[in-house]
Design an enzyme around this catalytic site. Sequence first.
Site, PDB file in Angstrom:
ATOM      1  N   GLN A 126     -35.549   2.617  35.085  1.00 48.51           N
ATOM      2  CA  GLN A 126     -34.398   3.388  35.183  1.00 48.51           C
ATOM      3  C   GLN A 126     -33.313   3.318  34.003  1.00 48.51           C
ATOM      4  O   GLN A 126     -32.981   4.434  33.230  1.00 48.51           O
ATOM      5  CB  GLN A 126     -33.795   2.966  36.411  1.00 48.51           C
ATOM      6  CG  GLN A 126     -32.505   3.649  36.768  1.00 48.51           C
ATOM      7  CD  GLN A 126     -32.843   5.199  37.166  1.00 48.51           C
ATOM      8  OE1 GLN A 126     -33.691   5.353  37.837  1.00 48.51           O
ATOM      9  NE2 GLN A 126     -32.037   6.159  36.457  1.00 48.51           N
ATOM     10  N   HIS A 141     -33.760   5.808  30.846  1.00 45.92           N
ATOM     11  CA  HIS A 141     -33.534   7.095  30.895  1.00 45.92           C
ATOM     12  C   HIS A 141     -32.388   7.464  29.858  1.00 45.92           C
ATOM     13  O   HIS A 141     -32.739   8.472  28.974  1.00 45.92           O
ATOM     14  CB  HIS A 141     -33.043   7.603  32.163  1.00 45.92           C
ATOM     15  CG  HIS A 141     -34.019   8.039  33.337  1.00 45.92           C
ATOM     16  ND1 HIS A 141     -34.839   9.204  33.142  1.00 45.92           N
ATOM     17  CD2 HIS A 141     -34.388   7.456  34.357  1.00 45.92           C
ATOM     18  CE1 HIS A 141     -35.472   9.429  34.097  1.00 45.92           C
ATOM     19  NE2 HIS A 141     -35.510   8.198  34.946  1.00 45.92           N
ATOM     20  N   GLU A 153     -29.064   7.040  44.325  1.00 49.56           N
ATOM     21  CA  GLU A 153     -30.038   8.209  44.030  1.00 49.56           C
ATOM     22  C   GLU A 153     -31.614   7.619  44.469  1.00 49.56           C
ATOM     23  O   GLU A 153     -31.979   8.298  45.113  1.00 49.56           O
ATOM     24  CB  GLU A 153     -30.108   8.749  42.562  1.00 49.56           C
ATOM     25  CG  GLU A 153     -31.077   9.780  42.266  1.00 49.56           C
ATOM     26  CD  GLU A 153     -31.135   9.832  40.631  1.00 49.56           C
ATOM     27  OE1 GLU A 153     -31.555  11.035  40.360  1.00 49.56           O
ATOM     28  OE2 GLU A 153     -30.514   9.021  39.950  1.00 49.56           O
ATOM     29  N   HIS A 154     -31.723   6.551  43.704  1.00 46.08           N
ATOM     30  CA  HIS A 154     -33.101   5.930  44.316  1.00 46.08           C
ATOM     31  C   HIS A 154     -32.710   4.545  44.816  1.00 46.08           C
ATOM     32  O   HIS A 154     -32.109   3.681  44.135  1.00 46.08           O
ATOM     33  CB  HIS A 154     -34.128   5.887  43.014  1.00 46.08           C
ATOM     34  CG  HIS A 154     -33.997   7.067  42.314  1.00 46.08           C
ATOM     35  ND1 HIS A 154     -33.452   7.154  41.024  1.00 46.08           N
ATOM     36  CD2 HIS A 154     -35.234   7.882  42.244  1.00 46.08           C
ATOM     37  CE1 HIS A 154     -33.796   8.110  40.579  1.00 46.08           C
ATOM     38  NE2 HIS A 154     -34.711   8.864  41.119  1.00 46.08           N
ATOM     39  N   ASP A 160     -40.973   9.691  40.755  1.00 43.63           N
ATOM     40  CA  ASP A 160     -40.559  10.802  39.559  1.00 43.63           C
ATOM     41  C   ASP A 160     -41.646  11.771  39.206  1.00 43.63           C
ATOM     42  O   ASP A 160     -41.512  13.100  38.748  1.00 43.63           O
ATOM     43  CB  ASP A 160     -40.255   9.721  38.312  1.00 43.63           C
ATOM     44  CG  ASP A 160     -38.924   9.327  38.294  1.00 43.63           C
ATOM     45  OD1 ASP A 160     -38.052   9.672  39.094  1.00 43.63           O
ATOM     46  OD2 ASP A 160     -38.754   8.304  37.524  1.00 43.63           O
ATOM     47  N   HIS A 203      -8.843  44.295  65.561  1.00 42.70           N
ATOM     48  CA  HIS A 203      -9.754  43.655  66.220  1.00 42.70           C
ATOM     49  C   HIS A 203      -9.895  44.197  67.727  1.00 42.70           C
ATOM     50  O   HIS A 203     -10.872  44.577  68.292  1.00 42.70           O
ATOM     51  CB  HIS A 203      -9.902  42.183  66.128  1.00 42.70           C
ATOM     52  CG  HIS A 203     -10.416  41.618  64.730  1.00 42.70           C
ATOM     53  ND1 HIS A 203      -9.560  42.053  63.715  1.00 42.70           N
ATOM     54  CD2 HIS A 203     -11.566  41.042  64.255  1.00 42.70           C
ATOM     55  CE1 HIS A 203     -10.315  41.366  62.558  1.00 42.70           C
ATOM     56  NE2 HIS A 203     -11.171  40.671  62.855  1.00 42.70           N
TER      57      HIS A 203
END
Length: 420
Positions: free
Chosen positions: A251, A254, A319-320, A353, A412
Amino acid sequence: MQIITNRKEIEKRLARQSTVSSVEPAVKTIIDRVQQFKDAELLALTEQFDGVKLTELRVAKQEINDAYEKIPSSLLRALKEAKERIHRFHQYQKEESWQIEPEPGVLLGQHVRPLASAGIYIPGGKASYPSTVLMNAIPAKIAGVKRLVLTTPPEKNGSIHAAVLVAADLCGVDEIYKVGGAQAIAALAYGTESIQPVYKITGPGNAYVACAKKLVFGKVSIDMIAGPSEVCIWADAQTNLAYAAADLLAQAEHDEDASACCIAPSLQYAQALSEEVWRQLEQLDRRDIAQKSIEENGWIAVVESDEEAVALINELAPEHLEIMTEDPERMLEDIHNAGAIFLGPYSPEALGDYMAGPNHTLPTSGTAKFSSPLGVYDFIKKTSVIRYNESALKSVADSIIELAQTEQLTGHAQAIRVRK
C-alpha cells in the site's frame, strides 16, 4: 511506523486532512482556461506540466496496434485473464427494467438505461495503471455505454504506456486522448474541439484531479472524490508478520500520501511488525516513496479486544480492510464500513487490485461509511414509469387534491379535479 496505545492518538490519525481544498484556486483557473481556449489550452498545459509538445491529442489507431508489439506475451495473457475475471464478477451487477401492476388500471415500473457516454481518467507520472483501465472500462461496457473515452497524461516521448493502450483496446474503449490532470477533467466535462463532453467521469487521480471532479460535478456525474489510497490490517497473535508487513508496504508504495495501518493485539506484536516493515522496506524498488508513506502515514494501533478492533474499523471505514486473524469470518457481519474486505492470509490486497474480480476503485477517506465500489450501477440511469387509467386515477383523486391544497398548490389540485 508509529505505535499507538491510546485513544487520543488514534483519533488524530482518524482525522486526516484532505488536500483537495488547498489546490482549488489553481484548479478553477485551469477549468476556466480550458473552457475558454479548449484544445490550445490542453496542448499548452501538457507542455507545461508533462514536458511534452504535442500537435495531436487523440491516440491514433496505429499507436494502439503498435502497443501490442511492445508488451511481452506474458503481460498480454495476464491482462486477458484479469479482464475475464473482472468481467465475470461485474456481470452479476447488471440491472433490468421492470414493471408491476399493483392494482387494476395501474402500471408502474422502472426503465434501466446505460449512460450514453462516459470518460475514464487514468493517472500517469509515477507509474502506469492498465489494471485501472480494466476496472473502469469493463463495468461501463457491461452497462452498455456506447461512447467510452479515456484520458491519460503522455510520457516524456509523447506516447501512452503500451500496456494502458492494450488494456483500453481489449475493453473496447472508443477514444483515447493524451491529456492528464485537472485539464483532462475539464475537457471531459465541457468539451473542446477534439474532445466531445461526456455524461460521467470516473477514475482516480491526484489532488488536482480530485478537486476538478468536485468542481465539475453537476455539469457531469462523477464516481467519487478519491483521496490517497489506504489499507487497514486486522491482526492477531497468529498473524504472519511477513505477510502483514508486505501488505502494508504494498500500500505504501502507491505514493507518499498513502496510508497503511494495522490493528494489533499487543505491544509486543506491534513492535515486531514495525521491525519487519523496516526490514522489508529495503527490498523495494520504490523504497523512497514507501518510506515517506510509512513515516508520515503509517501506524499500528494496539487494542485490547475484538470489539474495540471492530469499533475502530467501522470508524476508520478503510478503503481496503484485510482481516488476517485466525478466524477472519467470525466477526465479518459486524464490519459495516469498508470499501473491500479481504479474508485470511492468502487474500492480500494485491489480489483484489489485479485479478480477483471485484472493482479496485473504492471509497477512501472514510467515505466507505456511505459509498460503494465502482460498478456497473455507476454507468446506468433509471427512469420511473407511471400509467393510471381513468378509474384508477379517480380512486385516488380526492387524496391527491387534499394533499395539494395542504401544500397550497392549487394548480396541482385543479389538474386532478378537471379529470374527475
